[in-house]
Write an enzyme that holds these catalytic residues in place. Structure first.
Site, PDB file in Angstrom:
ATOM      1  N   SER A  58       0.807  -1.213   0.000  1.00 33.67           N
ATOM      2  CA  SER A  58       0.000   0.000   0.000  1.00 33.67           C
ATOM      3  C   SER A  58       0.846   1.271   0.000  1.00 33.67           C
ATOM      4  CB  SER A  58      -0.962   0.002   1.196  1.00 33.67           C
ATOM      5  OG  SER A  58      -0.261  -0.167   2.408  1.00 33.67           O
ATOM      6  N   HIS A  89       0.378   4.695   4.399  1.00 40.02           N
ATOM      7  CA  HIS A  89      -0.405   5.299   3.324  1.00 40.02           C
ATOM      8  C   HIS A  89      -0.016   6.760   3.110  1.00 40.02           C
ATOM      9  CE1 HIS A  89      -3.881   2.154   3.718  1.00 40.02           C
ATOM     10  NE2 HIS A  89      -2.719   1.627   3.407  1.00 40.02           N
TER      11      HIS A  89
END
Length: 205
Positions: free
Chosen positions: A135, A184
């Site tokens: 991610s 993230h």
């Protein structure tokens, strides 16, 4: 005679993969490693995941800095790799068309590494556990894609809106348990910064 619809879809898919080698490389790598995980019964087994390259949030073990990249190739479950596959499939080609494969590779690898650094900075005092998943690289490509498609001639508005929708969904998922917001945001920030640099360099000729 017209080719069957399945053949046309397959040809379109292979054409996209040929034109987006960096995205293809990421997808092949994470799926090969995931099947290795399945063979070794690694999902849910922290000891085995550590052997395969997971990132311990308590800090780098004995100078094993390579874990800042290898953790991004590992995934915890089918849903985990499925979501990252979908995100890479959507974001990667946008960046490759706008900036080229070399820039896409640099941005995605930097996003994975800086996402890992963000994990260590934010979670180093937490309970002993590991982090894994692509991610950070995905959010780097997402950030780069948003920058690359923002008011850029020749890029459809739908591409920008699609990426914006993924960003909203991705940030919402970041608030769920066992998902690292730090990775993230670290990936997103690095991807946006590098894409701005690439665009500025291209503008200067």
């Amino acid at each position: 005679m017209h080719a069957p619809a399945e053949t046309l879809r397959f040809e379109r898919m292979t054409d996209v993969l040929r034109r987006t080698p960096c995205t293809t490389l990421w997808l092949v790598a994470i799926w090969v490693i995931f099947f290795v995980e399945l063979i070794t019964h690694a999902p849910g087994n922290q000891a085995m995941l550590m052997r395969l390259g997971a990132l311990p949030v308590t800090g780098i073990v004995h100078g094993q800095y390579w874990r800042l990249l290898t953790y991004a190739l590992l995934h915890s479950a089918w849903w985990h790799i499925g979501l990252n596959t979908l995100g890479l499939w959507i974001c990667g080609p946008v960046v490759e068309r706008a900036l080229g494969p070399r820039a896409t590779l640099v941005i995605s690898v930097a996003g994975a590494i800086l996402g890992g650094v963000a994990i260590l900075l934010v979670h180093h005092n937490g309970p002993a556990s590991i982090e894994l998943g692509a991610s950070g690289a995905l959010f780097a490509l997402l950030g780069a894609g948003l920058v690359s498609t923002w008011r850029r001639p020749g890029i459809s508005l739908s591409s920008y809106r699609r990426l914006r929708a993924i960003l909203i969904v991705g940030l919402a998922i970041s608030f769920t348990p066992e998902v690292s917001m730090a990775a993230h945001l670290g990936g997103l920030a690095s991807g946006m910064a590098l894409a701005w640099m690439w665009r500025a360099k291209a503008a200067l000729g």
